[in-house]
Write an enzyme that holds these catalytic residues in place. Sequence first.
Site, PDB file in Angstrom:
ATOM      1  CE  LYS A  64      -3.873  -2.157   2.453  1.00 17.21           C
ATOM      2  NZ  LYS A  64      -4.684  -2.150   3.702  1.00 17.21           N
ATOM      3  CB  ALA A  80      -1.532   1.100   8.257  1.00 22.50           C
ATOM      4  CG  ASP A  81      -3.390  -4.923   5.781  1.00 26.70           C
ATOM      5  OD1 ASP A  81      -4.149  -4.451   4.921  1.00 26.70           O
ATOM      6  OD2 ASP A  81      -3.557  -6.038   6.295  1.00 26.70           O
ATOM      7  CD  GLN A  82      -6.186  -4.238  13.195  1.00 26.27           C
ATOM      8  OE1 GLN A  82      -7.325  -4.005  12.803  1.00 26.27           O
ATOM      9  NE2 GLN A  82      -5.734  -3.771  14.336  1.00 26.27           N
TER      10      GLN A  82
END
Length: 203
Positions: A64, A80-82
């Site tokens: 991203k 960001a990623d979760q």
Amino acid sequence: MPRTPWTGPDPLLLASTSPTRRLLLESAALPVETAAPEVDERALEAESAGLSPPDLALTLARAKARSVAARFPGRLVIGADQVLDRDGAVFHKPADAASARAQLARLAGRTHALHAAVALAGAVEDAFVETARLTLRPLDDRAIAAYVDCAGEDRVRSSVGGYQLEGPGIHLFESVAGDHSTVLGLPLLPLLARLRAAGYLAF
């Protein structure tokens, strides 16, 4: 003009349309602009089969950040990623209320991990992941249905696992171990430490 510790020549560029992540940065008095990344997350996840859940979160966050950094040369971009991980099984945002109820039934009475990854791209290259561990109370079908009805389908569809800890989802939990901003998907303390080390913060 409002005061800010930010010393960069341009606002931070957040590679996300998440209002929660933007609000976290703004609450820290940082100027933020947003741009949607051009990343097919599910296709990238399929290509990354075999990665651990934390490494998958890092891979998605980097993709991203780099996607947006390529369109805005010279800017400092945050991706960001979760990833929600219960005993190695990765969960995604539920498609509808029924899917949310099914996911919550799988999480009820168990501890799961939220791996929140952040990648810096462009002016600074770095990446890290922080993990929070959350334990849901034992919940029967009646309790789960009541929660989904209370939260509403839009809210349960908007977050991985079908809950938002900052909303009615707080009622589902027995304990939370980890920083609150990690649970919300953008670990602020380690991010601010990196921005400070790179000379972007005044104090």
